[in-house]
Structure formats: C-alpha cells, structure tokens
Design an enzyme around this catalytic site. Structure first.
Site, PDB file in Angstrom:
ATOM      1  N   GLU A 123       3.460   1.367  -4.879  1.00 27.72           N
ATOM      2  CA  GLU A 123       3.344   1.394  -3.416  1.00 27.72           C
ATOM      3  C   GLU A 123       4.495   0.611  -2.794  1.00 27.72           C
ATOM      4  OE1 GLU A 123      -0.377  -0.124  -1.820  1.00 27.72           O
ATOM      5  OE2 GLU A 123       0.588  -0.553   0.095  1.00 27.72           O
ATOM      6  N   ARG A 159       7.986  -2.253   4.979  1.00 29.07           N
ATOM      7  CA  ARG A 159       8.144  -3.529   5.680  1.00 29.07           C
ATOM      8  C   ARG A 159       9.579  -3.990   5.702  1.00 29.07           C
ATOM      9  NH1 ARG A 159       3.686  -7.781   3.634  1.00 29.07           N
ATOM     10  NH2 ARG A 159       2.132  -6.287   2.913  1.00 29.07           N
ATOM     11  N   THR A 168       1.963   0.278   4.148  1.00 30.68           N
ATOM     12  CA  THR A 168       2.210  -0.204   5.517  1.00 30.68           C
ATOM     13  C   THR A 168       2.611   0.954   6.437  1.00 30.68           C
ATOM     14  OG1 THR A 168       3.231  -2.090   4.353  1.00 30.68           O
ATOM     15  CG2 THR A 168       3.040  -2.266   6.715  1.00 30.68           C
ATOM     16  N   LYS A 219      -8.738   1.964   0.970  1.00 30.78           N
ATOM     17  CA  LYS A 219      -8.339   0.610   0.601  1.00 30.78           C
ATOM     18  C   LYS A 219      -9.378  -0.323   1.243  1.00 30.78           C
ATOM     19  CE  LYS A 219      -4.376  -2.038   2.150  1.00 30.78           C
ATOM     20  NZ  LYS A 219      -2.903  -2.094   2.208  1.00 30.78           N
TER      21      LYS A 219
HETATM   22  O1  LIG Z   1       0.977  -3.748   4.470  1.00 32.69           O
HETATM   23  C1  LIG Z   1       0.205  -3.014   3.866  1.00 32.69           C
HETATM   24  O2  LIG Z   1      -0.035  -1.827   4.129  1.00 32.69           O
HETATM   25  C2  LIG Z   1      -0.420  -3.554   2.748  1.00 32.69           C
HETATM   26  O3  LIG Z   1      -0.634  -2.799   1.830  1.00 32.69           O
HETATM   27  C3  LIG Z   1      -0.713  -4.977   2.680  1.00 32.69           C
HETATM   28  C4  LIG Z   1      -0.754  -5.372   1.253  1.00 32.69           C
HETATM   29  O4  LIG Z   1      -1.701  -4.580   0.616  1.00 32.69           O
HETATM   30  C5  LIG Z   1      -1.076  -6.757   1.049  1.00 32.69           C
HETATM   31  O5  LIG Z   1      -0.257  -7.559   1.818  1.00 32.69           O
HETATM   32  C6  LIG Z   1      -0.938  -7.147  -0.382  1.00 32.69           C
HETATM   33  O6  LIG Z   1      -1.613  -8.325  -0.505  1.00 32.69           O
HETATM   34  P1  LIG Z   1      -1.302  -9.403  -1.601  1.00 32.69           P
HETATM   35  O7  LIG Z   1      -1.456  -8.771  -2.943  1.00 32.69           O
HETATM   36  O8  LIG Z   1      -2.337 -10.446  -1.329  1.00 32.69           O
HETATM   37  O9  LIG Z   1       0.096  -9.894  -1.358  1.00 32.69           O
END
Ligand SMILES: O=C(O)C(=O)C[C@H](O)[C@H](O)COP(=O)(O)O
Length: 205
Positions: free
Chosen positions: A42, A46, A69, A129
């Site tokens: 994925e 960003r 994102t 999700k």
């Molecule tokens: O921006 C998005 O669409 C996302 O998918 C957010 C991410 O899933 C999380 O930021 C991952 O979270 P961590 O594994 O805690 O770093």
C-alpha cells in the site's frame, strides 16, 4: 490479472503501509518486501512521489501494488492510472465509495463506527479497513462491531505492530492487518526490510 478485495487481503497476513519520499527507493523497498513474502503493497498518496512510486513498484514481479490515503474520486482515478490494483482510504465518503464500486477496484475504506460500516454495506462493500485500530477501541471495539455486522471483514490498521498483530489475526472477521512497521523510516536497508517482512509474513491467521 485483477484480484478481488478478498484475494488481495489473502495474499499475506500483513499489508505494509508505505510512505515513500524518493522514487529511487521504490524498487529496493518493493523487492525486499516481495522477497520477504509480502506481495500486497500500500503506497500512501502522502508524498509528491507517490504516483511515480506506484508506477515503479508495479514493475516488480510478484508485487500487487495499491494506493493508500486515497481521499476522493480524482485521487482514485490518478492512482488507478498509475497502476494501483487496490485502493485504501482512511475513511468512507459516498463519492469515493461510489467511484470505487463503479471502477470495480478492490477498495478498503477506513471505518471506525457501526454507521461507517453500514454505509459501506449499503454501497455493496463488505471488506473494510478498521482505522485507527488501536485508538478506536482496539480489538474489543472491533469484536463488538463485528458481532451485529457479521458479514463484514476487516483489515485493522493504525497502531498495529509485530507484537500486537497476532491477537487481531486470530479473529475470524480479520483477514489481514496493515501497518507501517515493516519499513522503518530513514535510508532504505533492504536486508532489514526483508527480515521484517519475513517475520510479518510468518504471522499466523
Ligand atoms: O493514510 C492512510 O490512508 C492510512 O492508511 C493510514 C495508515 O494506515 C496508518 O497511518 C498506518 O498506521 P501505523 O501502522 O500506525 O503507522
């Protein structure tokens, strides 16, 4: 070959969530992840490089590259144009949900409440999700949601680690988890990424 959302979620227990700043890093990161046993990647939109990163990673044999994102239909179009084979968003809006359904692209919208999941089901979606997983009540919250909304299947993401992933993956309504821990921030260390991927790929479901 196009895959269903369920097939994407079944490729491995973990979908690595990638924030890649430099296009040059795309190939070594994707190669290390695929070699370690994590084919679904994925790439979050960003960074300014994200769409080019998707294009590069899609060249890696065995990789199934998606976009994360994704906030609106125009980003969905751009991601698919770049070669994204699945789409992940932090939340569910009607325009994005409808666009994903119309595009017949595997789509994992972020949900955290019963209302979110119900709106997704109305659109014909069944795989979601659960985000941000650890801070939205953690596993007790998802268990409580999955009881009445028993047709839904989830990819918890947000605060997931190699240590807490097993408790999520043990649940029948969890098909995989997402997380950024597999690719540590900083200069790309292919051997380290491959080792973390191997460990993640070996997690039991
Ligand atoms: O921006 C998005 O669409 C996302 O998918 C957010 C991410 O899933 C999380 O930021 C991952 O979270 P961590 O594994 O805690 O770093």
């Amino acid at each position: 070959m196009s895959l269903s959302v369920e097939q994407v979620m079944e490729l491995a227990p973990v979908i690595p969530v990638l924030v890649v700043e430099r296009v040059e890093d795309a190939l070594p990161i994707a190669q290390a992840l695929v070699k370690g046993g994590l084919p679904a990647l994925e790439v979050t939109l960003r960074t300014p490089a994200a769409l080019d990163v998707i294009r590069e990673m899609a060249k890696v044999e065995g990789a199934v590259v998606g976009a994360g994102t994704v906030l609106n239909p125009s980003q969905l179009d751009a991601a698919m144009e770049a070669g994204a084979r699945f789409i992940v968003s932090p939340g569910l809006t009607e325009p994005l949900g409808k666009a994903a359904v119309a595009a017949r692209v595997p789509f994992l919208p972020g949900t955290a409440t019963a209302g979110d999941i119900m709106r997704g089901l109305e659109l014909g979606l069944t795989h979601f999700k659960f985000f941000p997983a650890e801070t939205s009540g953690g596993l007790p919250a998802l268990k409580a949601l999955a009881a009445p909304l028993h047709v839904a299947r989830f990819c918890p993401t947000g605060g997931i680690t190699a240590e807490n992933a097993p408790k999520w993956l043990a649940e029948p309504f969890v098909k995989c988890v997402g997380g950024s821990w597999v690719v540590p921030k900083g200069p790309v260390d292919g051997a380290k990424i491959e080792a973390l991927a191997r460990e993640a790929a070996a997690l039991a479901r």
